[in-house]
Design a protein around this motif. Sequence first.
Motif, PDB file in Angstrom:
ATOM      1  N   TYR A  74      -6.282 -25.600  -4.862  1.00 42.52           N
ATOM      2  CA  TYR A  74      -6.151 -26.716  -5.802  1.00 42.52           C
ATOM      3  C   TYR A  74      -7.518 -27.332  -6.098  1.00 42.52           C
ATOM      4  CZ  TYR A  74      -4.424 -31.075  -7.849  1.00 42.52           C
ATOM      5  OH  TYR A  74      -4.188 -32.134  -8.706  1.00 42.52           O
ATOM      6  N   SER A  75      -8.297 -27.575  -5.054  1.00 39.68           N
ATOM      7  CA  SER A  75      -9.619 -28.178  -5.252  1.00 39.68           C
ATOM      8  C   SER A  75     -10.538 -27.249  -6.032  1.00 39.68           C
ATOM      9  CB  SER A  75     -10.248 -28.520  -3.901  1.00 39.68           C
ATOM     10  OG  SER A  75      -9.478 -29.462  -3.208  1.00 39.68           O
ATOM     11  N   LEU A  76     -10.476 -25.976  -5.725  1.00 34.36           N
ATOM     12  CA  LEU A  76     -11.347 -25.005  -6.372  1.00 34.36           C
ATOM     13  C   LEU A  76     -11.073 -24.900  -7.865  1.00 34.36           C
ATOM     14  CD1 LEU A  76     -13.568 -22.924  -5.915  1.00 34.36           C
ATOM     15  CD2 LEU A  76     -11.791 -21.254  -5.327  1.00 34.36           C
ATOM     16  N   ALA A  77      -9.814 -25.047  -8.262  1.00 34.18           N
ATOM     17  CA  ALA A  77      -9.474 -24.982  -9.685  1.00 34.18           C
ATOM     18  C   ALA A  77     -10.192 -26.061 -10.488  1.00 34.18           C
ATOM     19  CB  ALA A  77      -7.963 -25.106  -9.867  1.00 34.18           C
ATOM     20  N   PHE A  78     -10.509 -27.199  -9.847  1.00 36.03           N
ATOM     21  CA  PHE A  78     -11.177 -28.316 -10.518  1.00 36.03           C
ATOM     22  C   PHE A  78     -12.673 -28.397 -10.204  1.00 36.03           C
ATOM     23  CE2 PHE A  78      -6.751 -29.836 -10.393  1.00 36.03           C
ATOM     24  CZ  PHE A  78      -6.581 -30.223 -11.721  1.00 36.03           C
ATOM     25  N   GLU A  79     -13.102 -27.663  -9.195  1.00 32.20           N
ATOM     26  CA  GLU A  79     -14.476 -27.779  -8.734  1.00 32.20           C
ATOM     27  C   GLU A  79     -15.447 -27.153  -9.727  1.00 32.20           C
ATOM     28  OE1 GLU A  79     -17.453 -28.610  -5.652  1.00 32.20           O
ATOM     29  OE2 GLU A  79     -15.407 -29.295  -5.988  1.00 32.20           O
ATOM     30  N   GLY A  80     -16.488 -27.899 -10.119  1.00 30.49           N
ATOM     31  CA  GLY A  80     -17.482 -27.343 -11.041  1.00 30.49           C
ATOM     32  C   GLY A  80     -16.846 -26.965 -12.362  1.00 30.49           C
TER      33      GLY A  80
ATOM     34  N   GLY B 142       0.784  -1.224   0.000  1.00 32.53           N
ATOM     35  CA  GLY B 142       0.000   0.000   0.000  1.00 32.53           C
ATOM     36  C   GLY B 142       0.815   1.273   0.000  1.00 32.53           C
ATOM     37  N   THR B 143       2.160   1.149  -0.139  1.00 30.71           N
ATOM     38  CA  THR B 143       3.025   2.339  -0.126  1.00 30.71           C
ATOM     39  C   THR B 143       3.559   2.698  -1.502  1.00 30.71           C
ATOM     40  OG1 THR B 143       5.081   1.100   0.269  1.00 30.71           O
ATOM     41  CG2 THR B 143       3.757   1.701   2.218  1.00 30.71           C
ATOM     42  N   HIS B 144       3.076   2.026  -2.552  1.00 28.56           N
ATOM     43  CA  HIS B 144       3.623   2.187  -3.912  1.00 28.56           C
ATOM     44  C   HIS B 144       5.101   1.824  -3.936  1.00 28.56           C
ATOM     45  CE1 HIS B 144       0.257   5.058  -5.523  1.00 28.56           C
ATOM     46  NE2 HIS B 144      -0.196   3.883  -5.110  1.00 28.56           N
ATOM     47  N   ALA B 145       5.435   0.757  -3.237  1.00 26.24           N
ATOM     48  CA  ALA B 145       6.812   0.291  -3.197  1.00 26.24           C
ATOM     49  C   ALA B 145       7.248  -0.183  -4.581  1.00 26.24           C
ATOM     50  CB  ALA B 145       6.931  -0.851  -2.183  1.00 26.24           C
ATOM     51  N   PHE B 146       8.546  -0.362  -4.750  1.00 28.95           N
ATOM     52  CA  PHE B 146       9.101  -0.798  -6.036  1.00 28.95           C
ATOM     53  C   PHE B 146       8.453  -2.111  -6.476  1.00 28.95           C
ATOM     54  CE2 PHE B 146      12.456  -3.221  -8.338  1.00 28.95           C
ATOM     55  CZ  PHE B 146      12.521  -2.417  -9.466  1.00 28.95           C
ATOM     56  N   GLN B 147       7.949  -2.131  -7.707  1.00 24.39           N
ATOM     57  CA  GLN B 147       7.290  -3.293  -8.311  1.00 24.39           C
ATOM     58  C   GLN B 147       6.100  -3.776  -7.492  1.00 24.39           C
ATOM     59  OE1 GLN B 147      10.346  -6.203  -9.387  1.00 24.39           O
ATOM     60  NE2 GLN B 147      10.659  -5.134 -11.332  1.00 24.39           N
ATOM     61  N   GLU B 148       5.369  -2.840  -6.892  1.00 27.03           N
ATOM     62  CA  GLU B 148       4.142  -3.203  -6.190  1.00 27.03           C
ATOM     63  C   GLU B 148       2.937  -2.937  -7.085  1.00 27.03           C
ATOM     64  OE1 GLU B 148       1.396  -2.154  -2.264  1.00 27.03           O
ATOM     65  OE2 GLU B 148       3.111  -0.877  -2.777  1.00 27.03           O
ATOM     66  N   LEU B 149       2.026  -3.877  -7.112  1.00 25.03           N
ATOM     67  CA  LEU B 149       0.696  -3.692  -7.673  1.00 25.03           C
ATOM     68  C   LEU B 149      -0.308  -4.283  -6.695  1.00 25.03           C
ATOM     69  CD1 LEU B 149       0.888  -4.612 -11.490  1.00 25.03           C
ATOM     70  CD2 LEU B 149       0.502  -2.351 -10.512  1.00 25.03           C
ATOM     71  N   ASP B 150      -1.528  -3.767  -6.740  1.00 28.89           N
ATOM     72  CA  ASP B 150      -2.599  -4.352  -5.926  1.00 28.89           C
ATOM     73  C   ASP B 150      -3.128  -5.577  -6.674  1.00 28.89           C
ATOM     74  OD1 ASP B 150      -4.728  -5.011  -4.362  1.00 28.89           O
ATOM     75  OD2 ASP B 150      -5.733  -3.065  -4.486  1.00 28.89           O
ATOM     76  N   THR B 151      -2.378  -6.655  -6.571  1.00 30.99           N
ATOM     77  CA  THR B 151      -2.666  -7.860  -7.348  1.00 30.99           C
ATOM     78  C   THR B 151      -4.082  -8.361  -7.108  1.00 30.99           C
ATOM     79  OG1 THR B 151      -0.338  -8.490  -7.332  1.00 30.99           O
ATOM     80  CG2 THR B 151      -1.930 -10.230  -7.800  1.00 30.99           C
ATOM     81  N   GLU B 152      -4.499  -8.370  -5.858  1.00 30.72           N
ATOM     82  CA  GLU B 152      -5.805  -8.944  -5.523  1.00 30.72           C
ATOM     83  C   GLU B 152      -6.932  -8.251  -6.286  1.00 30.72           C
ATOM     84  OE1 GLU B 152      -8.441 -10.177  -1.580  1.00 30.72           O
ATOM     85  OE2 GLU B 152      -6.630  -8.961  -1.355  1.00 30.72           O
ATOM     86  N   SER B 153      -6.944  -6.920  -6.281  1.00 29.49           N
ATOM     87  CA  SER B 153      -8.034  -6.215  -6.955  1.00 29.49           C
ATOM     88  C   SER B 153      -7.904  -6.298  -8.472  1.00 29.49           C
ATOM     89  CB  SER B 153      -8.075  -4.744  -6.512  1.00 29.49           C
ATOM     90  OG  SER B 153      -6.893  -4.069  -6.892  1.00 29.49           O
ATOM     91  N   ILE B 154      -6.688  -6.350  -8.991  1.00 27.44           N
ATOM     92  CA  ILE B 154      -6.487  -6.378 -10.439  1.00 27.44           C
ATOM     93  C   ILE B 154      -6.945  -7.699 -11.045  1.00 27.44           C
ATOM     94  CG2 ILE B 154      -4.699  -6.431 -12.241  1.00 27.44           C
ATOM     95  CD1 ILE B 154      -3.167  -4.344 -10.582  1.00 27.44           C
ATOM     96  N   VAL B 155      -6.648  -8.823 -10.388  1.00 27.10           N
ATOM     97  CA  VAL B 155      -6.906 -10.128 -11.008  1.00 27.10           C
ATOM     98  C   VAL B 155      -8.212 -10.779 -10.551  1.00 27.10           C
ATOM     99  CG1 VAL B 155      -4.418 -10.502 -11.191  1.00 27.10           C
ATOM    100  CG2 VAL B 155      -5.664 -11.567  -9.308  1.00 27.10           C
ATOM    101  N   SER B 156      -8.927 -10.152  -9.635  1.00 28.34           N
ATOM    102  CA  SER B 156     -10.089 -10.812  -9.033  1.00 28.34           C
ATOM    103  C   SER B 156     -11.172 -11.177 -10.039  1.00 28.34           C
ATOM    104  CB  SER B 156     -10.692  -9.932  -7.938  1.00 28.34           C
ATOM    105  OG  SER B 156     -11.122  -8.682  -8.475  1.00 28.34           O
ATOM    106  N   THR B 157     -11.282 -10.443 -11.143  1.00 36.84           N
ATOM    107  CA  THR B 157     -12.340 -10.732 -12.120  1.00 36.84           C
ATOM    108  C   THR B 157     -11.940 -11.784 -13.147  1.00 36.84           C
ATOM    109  OG1 THR B 157     -11.621  -8.938 -13.579  1.00 36.84           O
ATOM    110  CG2 THR B 157     -13.270  -8.402 -11.907  1.00 36.84           C
ATOM    111  N   ILE B 158     -10.696 -12.243 -13.134  1.00 37.72           N
ATOM    112  CA  ILE B 158     -10.267 -13.224 -14.147  1.00 37.72           C
ATOM    113  C   ILE B 158      -9.851 -14.555 -13.527  1.00 37.72           C
ATOM    114  CG2 ILE B 158      -9.598 -11.489 -15.859  1.00 37.72           C
ATOM    115  CD1 ILE B 158      -6.643 -12.032 -15.000  1.00 37.72           C
ATOM    116  N   VAL B 159     -10.118 -14.729 -12.242  1.00 34.13           N
ATOM    117  CA  VAL B 159      -9.822 -16.002 -11.591  1.00 34.13           C
ATOM    118  C   VAL B 159     -11.034 -16.424 -10.757  1.00 34.13           C
ATOM    119  CG1 VAL B 159      -7.325 -15.635 -11.518  1.00 34.13           C
ATOM    120  CG2 VAL B 159      -8.739 -14.862  -9.599  1.00 34.13           C
ATOM    121  N   LYS B 160     -11.081 -17.682 -10.399  1.00 28.09           N
ATOM    122  CA  LYS B 160     -12.175 -18.163  -9.557  1.00 28.09           C
ATOM    123  C   LYS B 160     -12.045 -17.617  -8.141  1.00 28.09           C
ATOM    124  CE  LYS B 160     -13.822 -22.331 -10.113  1.00 28.09           C
ATOM    125  NZ  LYS B 160     -13.968 -23.809 -10.250  1.00 28.09           N
ATOM    126  N   LYS B 161     -10.805 -17.452  -7.681  1.00 22.29           N
ATOM    127  CA  LYS B 161     -10.563 -16.880  -6.356  1.00 22.29           C
ATOM    128  C   LYS B 161      -9.113 -16.426  -6.307  1.00 22.29           C
ATOM    129  CE  LYS B 161     -11.130 -17.811  -1.388  1.00 22.29           C
ATOM    130  NZ  LYS B 161     -12.144 -16.774  -1.098  1.00 22.29           N
TER     131      LYS B 161
END
Length: 572
Positions: A146-152, A109-128
Amino acid sequence: MSKEITVSQCIIQFLESKGIQCIAGVPGGTILPLYECLAASKIKHILARHEQGAGFIAQGIARSTENIGVVFVSSGPGVANLITAIADAERDSIPILIFSGQVPLSLKGTHAFQELDTESIVSTIVKKVYSIEDPNQIPLVLNEAYSLAFEGKKGPVWIDLPKDIQTKPISIPELSIGNRVFNNSQSLENLWNPNQNHFHTQTVENFCIEFADYLANAEFPLLYVGGGAKKEYKQLREFVKRYEIPAVTTLMGLGIFEKNDPMNLGMMGMHGTVAANEALGVCDLLIAMGVRFDDRAIGNKDTFCPKAKIIHIDIAANEIGKIKQPNLSIQKDIAEVLPYLLEERFVDKTVKKDLKNEGSFAQIERWKQIPEIHPAKDLILSLASSISKQDHYILTDVGQHQMWVAQYYPFSNPSQWITSGGQGTMGFGLPTSIGVSLANPKTPVYCFTGDGSIMMNLQELASLREQNLNVKIILMNNMHLGLVKQQQDLFYGNVYSGSQFHFHPNFSVLCEAFGIPYTLWEYEQNTEILETFFQSEGPSFVEIQIPSNWGVYPFVPGGKSNQEYILDLVKV
């Protein structure tokens, strides 16, 4: 008794327990603790030349095996570069496990070197997405992820790891790795598909009884299958044979039916066959299995199958009714439903012995007689005749070459065919072929690509040479972005803005630089040259120069009904 290991050691031992043979990735500062532990493992690491390439390599492994693909990347630009490949995996339901580095917890949250808010950026393109802040979370998270990747409906799951968390010690029970902790599936309640609904409550038995009633009253039933039905292709072939129901497939469902099967009307949709698209317009019952009613397949949703009642079987509840409201549906894996439908009591109730004497099959034969006159057909069939007669994989990038292969290649089964469907990602073919070959080293892999697509991940030729894989690249070079040019021909008055390449690389010299054998093949030449070239071990590269005025037809313009196809505009 318990023993103490680090979070990184725990991750590597977990992946070993799941039989992971290869991990693709590109290291950087924030993921180095995990790489240090990987170095002590027997798991092979594939150093891609770009994170997008690493993601597609992992896809190739997952798409061609029953296992998950795994990719490691660093934070910031490593995450950003990977996103395209993971978005592609999400749309085509490919199980991928992503481990990304992150800046230490104290710097988040400090805009450190090579920091991105990964969680918010990728949340719409992964199951979790899991953002790890407590090292003791990791055993449970690994199980769930691991289980979630195969579930449903399968798909990618992302684990974001701050650098300091990776080195933290955790205590776990002795012998639990690969045994009690990692082999017992954790409850996934409320993790996947919280949108639970009435599709769960209906039994397969009751569904099949209603199914039989609908089918018994249909005059022109039609089966519509896609990528979600690929694993059950043998039962589906039996289904159409016993019920005498013609079938259409999506791009992702090619190979489910043999090309010469009289019940197979071919691919539907934007570049589908005349027979498939016309049948959709007149059928009175559409049986949809393992499909999501994608716009490229169905065209205008408001005029799609205007006369048909719809039955929909899909593993994902949120796909049922999303685009077209079915008259009858069930949320199940079709593997659970097809054995019931193949029981004699249902077949005998619905099959009309005189169906072939009715007008529907005669009409289908008339549609099939509409000629497919296109030079690309002869080219693809010539290439097919030169390709190994043993088991092999056919992959494509995205563009005109993809559609020509889809239209004309005689696939023997659906597992043989791998392409980017939902996202249509240029640059998919080469790195995904590397992953397929890594997972299937004894099986030849043929990658059809275009001069636009190949340049988007060209750097992975170095990875291909480094691994010395049996991947044969077939470049169909028309010096344009062909599908873009085709639409400019049709709808934009031949104004070629941004579709023509004005500089053309010398692929012979490029291949020499990468140490990959190259040949230029004229498509009028004898195919014996190709046969010899394809038989060589290791990678090779064939360039075929084709006219830029070849189009892909039939073609249904966006927003039109499938019956509003343009049959040809081929300038030979």
